[in-house]
Design an enzyme around this catalytic site. Sequence first.
Site, PDB file in Angstrom:
ATOM      1  N   ASP A  94       7.519  -5.691  -1.209  1.00  0.00           N
ATOM      2  CA  ASP A  94       6.997  -5.529   0.139  1.00  0.00           C
ATOM      3  C   ASP A  94       7.386  -4.182   0.744  1.00  0.00           C
ATOM      4  O   ASP A  94       8.564  -3.953   1.043  1.00  0.00           O
ATOM      5  CB  ASP A  94       7.544  -6.682   1.001  1.00  0.00           C
ATOM      6  CG  ASP A  94       7.086  -6.626   2.435  1.00  0.00           C
ATOM      7  OD1 ASP A  94       6.035  -6.009   2.697  1.00  0.00           O
ATOM      8  OD2 ASP A  94       7.781  -7.200   3.297  1.00  0.00           O
ATOM      9  N   ASP A 112       1.324  -1.434   4.008  1.00  0.00           N
ATOM     10  CA  ASP A 112       2.144  -2.643   3.874  1.00  0.00           C
ATOM     11  C   ASP A 112       1.606  -3.524   2.758  1.00  0.00           C
ATOM     12  O   ASP A 112       0.574  -4.181   2.903  1.00  0.00           O
ATOM     13  CB  ASP A 112       2.135  -3.398   5.204  1.00  0.00           C
ATOM     14  CG  ASP A 112       3.141  -4.539   5.237  1.00  0.00           C
ATOM     15  OD1 ASP A 112       3.708  -4.865   4.175  1.00  0.00           O
ATOM     16  OD2 ASP A 112       3.354  -5.105   6.322  1.00  0.00           O
TER      17      ASP A 112
END
Length: 381
Positions: free
Chosen positions: A89, A270
């Site tokens: 992430d 992201d």
Amino acid sequence: MKWLWILGLVVFLECLVRIPLMKIKTLRETLMEKNLVTYFLEENTDVQSQNVTDDPQFTLLPLRNAMALVYFGNITIGTPPQEFTVIFDTGSSDLWVPSIYCSSPICRASRLFNPHLSTTFQHTCKVFEFKYGSGTIVGSLGYDTVRIGNLVNLGQVFGLSKRQIGFEVAPFDGILGLAYPSLALEGTTPVFDNLKTQGVISQPVFAFYLSNQKDNDSVVMFGGVDHSYHRGQLKWIPVSKTHFWQIAMNRITMNGVAVGCFNGCQAFLDTGTPLLLGPTRLVTTIQKFINATPSGREYEVPCSSITQLPPFIFDISGNEYPVPAQAYIWKNPQGRCLSNFRGDNHHSNKVETWVLGHVFLKLYFSVYDRGNNRIGLAPAV
């Protein structure tokens, strides 16, 4: 912020210092909602073009996905290794996995880290609380060996969950954050920074290729770049703030008309967010542009729009990155077509901010260069 109490067994009860640690980021809120889970840096850089697949300090790790909404791969923790699936992430900086101390029902369906089975585990007296868009994780910190492919990271701090709220439909065990250290828990060093300082990787870069295919077509790579995953040259964009992977964006247009980022704005790349997130007032206008109508917490679009609507153009550093209707409209298993734009008010109201998730990153191979604080983008193959 109120103090957290220490949960768990006797090994944690000896700790006297209670330190509340909290971080907020936006993750995939719609897993449950959808019933699923003008400036470029120079090209002569440290991101070399040699055959990285022959480099022992480079690893290319396959990623699996659930309906192309969440991408996850395998790591191991401990000695002997205990395996977990984690999201890699770029929107967070910490590593956590479920532990045997977790009392939440969701942990019964996950693989649980058992520190008693690892000869290299060291516990600490620190506790943490992570708050994500999809839930909250509470637990304690420990240190152990973390392996990513052929890369071995010694003495890595990570979180052992003891209570998990949310994530009920998550097809992964934990999260491995790849953002900057400033976003990590105070006093801790993220995984990628330890890979750098321990000399485990030869180049301080990692990269993502995200595919729509269900099999192991998607990859994350550490320590170099395999250029066979993109077309043309990488275009480099400077990081505007070393916290998230944040860049400056010029504008967003459709049919030559500006629909967002009118006077310049900021954007995060992201890999933990599938959608295109932006200020709610602007996203509401965009939904009208594509004839999307509210349907619960989502926006539904006529499926015929997929072949009729023009692309949105994201202008970044003077380069145009088209996102076609096939990407910003998603047809779910029930046959409904939904907008992949979503209003987001988690970030600063002072500066217009967008989050470019999988909708964007499946189109563009992305390289994250910590050595030069920049992001490279090129069309994915």
